[in-house]
Design an enzyme around this catalytic site. Structure first.
Site, PDB file in Angstrom:
ATOM      1  N   THR A  75      69.311  84.198  15.122  1.00  0.00           N
ATOM      2  CA  THR A  75      70.047  82.981  14.786  1.00  0.00           C
ATOM      3  C   THR A  75      70.712  83.098  13.414  1.00  0.00           C
ATOM      4  O   THR A  75      71.891  82.772  13.261  1.00  0.00           O
ATOM      5  CB  THR A  75      69.115  81.758  14.844  1.00  0.00           C
ATOM      6  OG1 THR A  75      68.710  81.571  16.200  1.00  0.00           O
ATOM      7  CG2 THR A  75      69.806  80.499  14.349  1.00  0.00           C
ATOM      8  N   ASN A 154      71.840  86.064  27.792  1.00  0.00           N
ATOM      9  CA  ASN A 154      70.395  85.876  27.823  1.00  0.00           C
ATOM     10  C   ASN A 154      69.897  85.145  29.059  1.00  0.00           C
ATOM     11  O   ASN A 154      68.758  85.310  29.465  1.00  0.00           O
ATOM     12  CB  ASN A 154      69.948  85.116  26.570  1.00  0.00           C
ATOM     13  CG  ASN A 154      70.776  83.877  26.324  1.00  0.00           C
ATOM     14  OD1 ASN A 154      72.004  83.935  26.314  1.00  0.00           O
ATOM     15  ND2 ASN A 154      70.122  82.739  26.151  1.00  0.00           N
ATOM     16  N   GLN A 182      69.889  90.625  23.235  1.00  0.00           N
ATOM     17  CA  GLN A 182      69.199  90.943  24.490  1.00  0.00           C
ATOM     18  C   GLN A 182      69.232  92.425  24.867  1.00  0.00           C
ATOM     19  O   GLN A 182      68.597  92.815  25.832  1.00  0.00           O
ATOM     20  CB  GLN A 182      69.814  90.127  25.649  1.00  0.00           C
ATOM     21  CG  GLN A 182      69.537  88.635  25.561  1.00  0.00           C
ATOM     22  CD  GLN A 182      68.069  88.274  25.764  1.00  0.00           C
ATOM     23  OE1 GLN A 182      67.316  88.980  26.406  1.00  0.00           O
ATOM     24  NE2 GLN A 182      67.670  87.151  25.196  1.00  0.00           N
ATOM     25  N   SER A 204      67.442  90.892  17.024  1.00  0.00           N
ATOM     26  CA  SER A 204      66.236  90.132  16.701  1.00  0.00           C
ATOM     27  C   SER A 204      65.009  90.907  17.170  1.00  0.00           C
ATOM     28  O   SER A 204      64.934  91.320  18.326  1.00  0.00           O
ATOM     29  CB  SER A 204      66.307  88.777  17.405  1.00  0.00           C
ATOM     30  OG  SER A 204      65.122  88.066  17.178  1.00  0.00           O
ATOM     31  N   HIS A 206      61.808  90.200  17.815  1.00  0.00           N
ATOM     32  CA  HIS A 206      60.813  89.758  18.806  1.00  0.00           C
ATOM     33  C   HIS A 206      61.296  89.891  20.247  1.00  0.00           C
ATOM     34  O   HIS A 206      60.555  89.611  21.183  1.00  0.00           O
ATOM     35  CB  HIS A 206      60.340  88.323  18.515  1.00  0.00           C
ATOM     36  CG  HIS A 206      61.322  87.255  18.871  1.00  0.00           C
ATOM     37  ND1 HIS A 206      61.219  86.503  20.010  1.00  0.00           N
ATOM     38  CD2 HIS A 206      62.427  86.823  18.229  1.00  0.00           C
ATOM     39  CE1 HIS A 206      62.219  85.638  20.053  1.00  0.00           C
ATOM     40  NE2 HIS A 206      62.962  85.807  18.983  1.00  0.00           N
ATOM     41  N   THR A 242      63.415  86.997  -0.998  1.00  0.00           N
ATOM     42  CA  THR A 242      62.435  88.086  -1.011  1.00  0.00           C
ATOM     43  C   THR A 242      62.236  88.607   0.404  1.00  0.00           C
ATOM     44  O   THR A 242      62.086  87.822   1.339  1.00  0.00           O
ATOM     45  CB  THR A 242      61.101  87.587  -1.614  1.00  0.00           C
ATOM     46  OG1 THR A 242      61.348  87.226  -2.964  1.00  0.00           O
ATOM     47  CG2 THR A 242      60.032  88.657  -1.552  1.00  0.00           C
ATOM     48  N   CYS A 329      65.896  68.124  32.785  1.00  0.00           N
ATOM     49  CA  CYS A 329      66.115  66.736  33.161  1.00  0.00           C
ATOM     50  C   CYS A 329      65.719  65.847  32.016  1.00  0.00           C
ATOM     51  O   CYS A 329      64.636  65.952  31.480  1.00  0.00           O
ATOM     52  CB  CYS A 329      65.307  66.398  34.411  1.00  0.00           C
ATOM     53  SG  CYS A 329      64.995  64.654  34.600  1.00  0.00           S
TER      54      CYS A 329
END
Lengths: 396, 142
Positions: A75, A154, A182, A204, A206, A242, A329
């Site tokens: 992000t 994604n 991805q 990213s 993770h 940092t 929803c």
């Protein structure tokens, strides 16, 4: 139905951190606590660890370590690329080109730039989610200052023609950013060859078995971009703050493992995926979303008619299966994902969507289990649906 | 409950045990072949509920439903049919979605509206029954 088991099939959301990665990180959460900016020995150890990770990442991307900037994740990398480029080049023009199927980390910064007077063109995609490079070229104006198109989607796994789009961007001398969150560990990256026309590249950790809260932005040498985080002089004065040393070390280890295992990983993913795909498509009134071939090796996205995704997801969760849906929803009204809408699915079909994304920890037994549970769950929900009137149901 | 990538925007939520029980094991699912009143309610492209009532001596003798929708919609349908069984038509008519949500021990924010469906479907079924009896349709209170 056999014994209940835990099956994690939401690897596009996040992956577990590999034990080797955790091992590599631990010293930097314990004894090596130094600030990389400090001149004394504990600081130097941290500094060296950060630079080693930078080299690991650069090697995996076929890039120079000087072109790697660590961030807090995908992000931040996307926000930096979009806003940083727009601000740096605002005197040259105010037009940005992107697509309607980008991750919100690209889409919303673009929307935000619109509120500041920038003009954004969202180049449409076809029913597979593919962007046509010719349409990107047609959207280019004299005042276009940035093109951002994701490497692979994604939600539906469609792989975009980023090389062709990059070539066009280069020809018109427009910076090209791609959100590649991805694709790491699934598509080999060569910044000096295949991806030579990509100027900015978000990733990213993770998503490839590294820790959360750490990512990177690749910035090709000479790319014109303003800082996003202002403060200290870290990351060669381009990204203040940092360093997340343990996270950076983890990212380095994770990408080394992912790049070294890419072919074997894809082979396994495709084998499992194709068996799962064939099995699921036997369920009546079900379709695959996204491109049949130009898709990530681990992604499957289905739509089941007559049922609603949240219900399906929760019932699968009760059976130990972790999945994802493009249906949300709220207040009794469907709010299907922007990607499923962009590929032209009707709200009814988009609501019955289910994403299954495979990963390293999945086995043939997991596929058997999902193929055992999913058809029954779909049938259970359909039996409850006032819209479902199958021939079988009528006979009964 | 995290329902996937869209949740990044709307925040995650959790259904309580009672809602999950009525969702996983819904009561009164199905149709009544010789129903005295049949009602439907729904949003375009969204949640949809069909309800079947068996009525005797001005009381709901039996109620069954079919619902397309999220877990909150299904659990509310289940609870609403439970609540009106054995009740007079007047009592059934007066069932509010707040009462359904309360009986379910609460619904997550933004999901309360999913229980409105049940009330609307019950009203539609009762009026269908009244019409067949030659009675005037009861007006919706605004």
């Amino acid at each position: 139905m056999g014994e209940k088991r835990f099956v994690y099939m939401d690897h596009a959301a996040t992956t577990s951190t590999k034990p080797e990665v955790v091992e590599a990180m631990l010293p930097f959460l314990k004894e090596h606590f130094g600030n990389p900016s400090s001149l004394y020995s504990v600081g130097r150890e941290s500094k060296e660890a950060v630079e080693t990770a930078r080299e690991q990442l650069a090697k995996a991307l076929g890039a120079n370590p000087e072109e790697i900037y660590f961030t807090s994740g995908g992000t931040e990398s996307d926000n930096w690329a979009i806003k940083g480029t727009a601000f740096a080049r605002r005197k040259k023009g105010k037009h940005i080109i992107t697509t309607p199927i980008e991750h919100h980390a690209v889409l919303y910064p673009c929307k935000y730039m619109e509120t500041l007077g920038f003009d954004v063109t969202y180049v449409p995609v076809d029913s597979y989610g593919l962007v046509d490079p010719a349409e990107v070229e047609a959207a280019i104006r004299d005042d276009t200052i940035l093109i951002s198109v994701m490497y692979a989607n994604n939600e539906i796994g469609t792989i975009e023609p980023v090389h062709a789009i990059g070539e066009i961007a280069r020809e018109y001398e427009i910076p090209f950013h791609t959100d590649a969150v991805q694709v790491i560990g699934k598509i080999p990256i060569e910044m000096e060859k295949k991806e030579r026309n990509v100027d900015m590249f978000s990733l990213s950790s993770h998503k490839f078995y590294g820790p959360k809260g750490i990512g990177a932005l690749y910035l090709r040498e000479g790319t014109e971009i303003d800082n996003y985080m202002h403060g200290g002089g870290q990351e060669r004065k381009k990204r203040a703050g940092t360093e997340n040393v343990a996270g950076i070390v983890g990212l380095g280890k994770a990408i080394e493992l992912a790049a070294g295992n890419l072919e074997r990983h894809n082979e396994k993913m495709k084998r499992l995926r194709d068996r799962l795909l064939a099995g699921v498509l036997k369920i009546p009134d079900c379709r695959l979303n996204g491109h049949p071939e130009k898709r990530l090796s681990d992604n499957l996205n289905f739509s089941f008619e007559y049922i609603e995704g949240e219900s399906l997801l929760l019932m699968l969760d009760e059976m130990g299966i972790c999945s994802s849906t493009g249906s949300a929803c709220s207040s009794g009204s469907p709010d299907p994902s922007h990607v499923l809408r962009a590929i032209g699915l009707t709200p009814e079909i988009a609501q019955g969507s289910l994403r299954l994304t495979l990963g390293d920890d999945n086995s043939e037994e997991d596929i058997d289990y999902v193929l055992d549970v999913l058809p029954e769950t779909v049938e259970k929900l359909r039996a409850m649906s006032p819209f479902y009137k199958s021939e079988n149901a009528c006979k009964k | 409950m995290k329902t996937g990538w869209e949740c990044e925007n709307r925040g995650s939520f959790v259904y309580n045990k009672k809602v999950m029980d009525h969702f996983m094991n819904p009561r009164n699912v199905g149709e009544i072949e010789d129903a005295d009143g049949i009602g439907e309610a729904g949003n375009p492209h969204g949640d949809h509920m069909k309800i079947f009532l068996k009525i005797r001596d001005d009381r709901v003798e039996d109620a069954k439903f079919k619902t397309f929708g999220c877990a909150a919609a299904i659990a509310s349908s289940s609870m609403a049919t439970e609540l009106i069984k054995g009740k007079t038509l007047k009592e059934a008519w007066e069932l509010t979605n707040e009462a359904v949500a309360e009986a379910l021990e609460g619904l997550p924010p933004g999901k309360l509206e999913c229980s409105v469906l049940s009330r609307e479907a019950i009203h539609s079924a009762i009026n269908e029954y009244r019409k067949k009896q030659g009675l005037e349709a009861l007006p919706e209170q605004t």
